[in-house]
Design a protein around this motif. Sequence first.
Motif, PDB file in Angstrom:
ATOM      1  N   ILE A  70       5.763 102.291  49.481  1.00 20.64           N
ATOM      2  CA  ILE A  70       5.375 103.779  49.280  1.00 20.64           C
ATOM      3  C   ILE A  70       3.853 103.792  48.867  1.00 20.64           C
ATOM      4  CG2 ILE A  70       7.365 104.996  49.132  1.00 20.64           C
ATOM      5  CD1 ILE A  70       7.225 105.076  46.143  1.00 20.64           C
ATOM      6  N   LEU A  71       3.006 104.658  49.031  1.00 20.09           N
ATOM      7  CA  LEU A  71       1.683 104.757  48.861  1.00 20.09           C
ATOM      8  C   LEU A  71       1.390 105.612  47.641  1.00 20.09           C
ATOM      9  CD1 LEU A  71       0.360 105.309  52.470  1.00 20.09           C
ATOM     10  CD2 LEU A  71       0.898 102.924  51.277  1.00 20.09           C
ATOM     11  N   LYS A  72       0.310 105.599  46.988  1.00 18.63           N
ATOM     12  CA  LYS A  72      -0.083 106.645  45.935  1.00 18.63           C
ATOM     13  C   LYS A  72       0.092 107.921  46.308  1.00 18.63           C
ATOM     14  CE  LYS A  72      -3.394 104.708  43.528  1.00 18.63           C
ATOM     15  NZ  LYS A  72      -4.543 104.280  42.701  1.00 18.63           N
ATOM     16  N   SER A  73      -0.131 108.178  47.601  1.00 17.69           N
ATOM     17  CA  SER A  73      -0.066 109.700  47.904  1.00 17.69           C
ATOM     18  C   SER A  73       1.424 110.111  48.001  1.00 17.69           C
ATOM     19  CB  SER A  73      -0.798 109.841  49.324  1.00 17.69           C
ATOM     20  OG  SER A  73      -0.225 109.278  50.275  1.00 17.69           O
ATOM     21  N   GLN A  74       2.363 109.331  48.144  1.00 14.52           N
ATOM     22  CA  GLN A  74       3.834 109.419  48.357  1.00 14.52           C
ATOM     23  C   GLN A  74       4.371 109.508  46.714  1.00 14.52           C
ATOM     24  OE1 GLN A  74       4.305 106.508  51.194  1.00 14.52           O
ATOM     25  NE2 GLN A  74       4.486 107.674  52.942  1.00 14.52           N
ATOM     26  N   PHE A  75       3.822 108.887  46.054  1.00 12.76           N
ATOM     27  CA  PHE A  75       4.583 108.529  44.686  1.00 12.76           C
ATOM     28  C   PHE A  75       4.998 109.618  43.914  1.00 12.76           C
ATOM     29  CE2 PHE A  75       4.042 107.285  40.137  1.00 12.76           C
ATOM     30  CZ  PHE A  75       5.149 106.425  40.072  1.00 12.76           C
TER      31      PHE A  75
END
Length: 260
Positions: A70-75
């Motif tokens: 998962i990416l920072k934008s999805q965290f």
Amino acid sequence: MGNKQARADKKETAGQGVEQNLQREQKESLPSKEIRTLAKKTPFTTKEVSDLFKIFKSLAAQTPSQPDVILKSQFQGALEEAGINVKDNTRLIGLFTAFDKNESGTINFREYVLGMSACSKGTAREKISLSFQVYDVDNSGKITQEEMVRVLTSVAKYEKGAKGESLDPEVIKKFVAEVFEKYDQRKNNVLTYDEYMRAVMNHPDLVEYRSDITLLGTEESEASEAKKAFDQWVEQGVKAGFLKAEEKDGATIYSVIEPS
């Protein structure tokens, strides 16, 4: 002859479809051995690990080019889906950095489970370690006054804003200056992990990214809950052998046991 061949082709196609579905299901599920391993390393049950995997995969699938992280934008969504709400950006970035143990800029499932464990069910030591990493904004292994002020101010702004209250940033700056004056034993304007632990012993609300309860005007009921939580993790620390309790002048004094 033609009908027989058509039925055979149809049967083969159906078989391929079942096999493809099975392969997809296997890819989207976590091997039972890995589930058991993560359950042993954390307070989570095997079912809870499986549930976290479903949350993780549903978010990771939104980025087909990187379906296993998962990416920072999805965290933030990954935290909220698991029942942890973090609205202020500074603490969110700090938690992401703390979760991202291999410093890849993404979070794999193992990192997600271990991080969630520290957040929601962690021991006293895990919670202290996690909060230290959040304050350590630049990931230097030390906390500066500016970093602590930044995190505390970000959290306080959100919490007071939600209540329609205003925040005096000077109050937090003064509190942080007092913490450093007392616990920065080397007088080098940073707190090491050991120094931070000593500060937490007298300011347990630092673990929840708050300055002193009285300074932020926390409700009495919340103060009581904070005291109860503090007592619980101090008890865990004493049992784990990294904190000790001594009676002095009618009061209980807690201190950190240095590693040998």
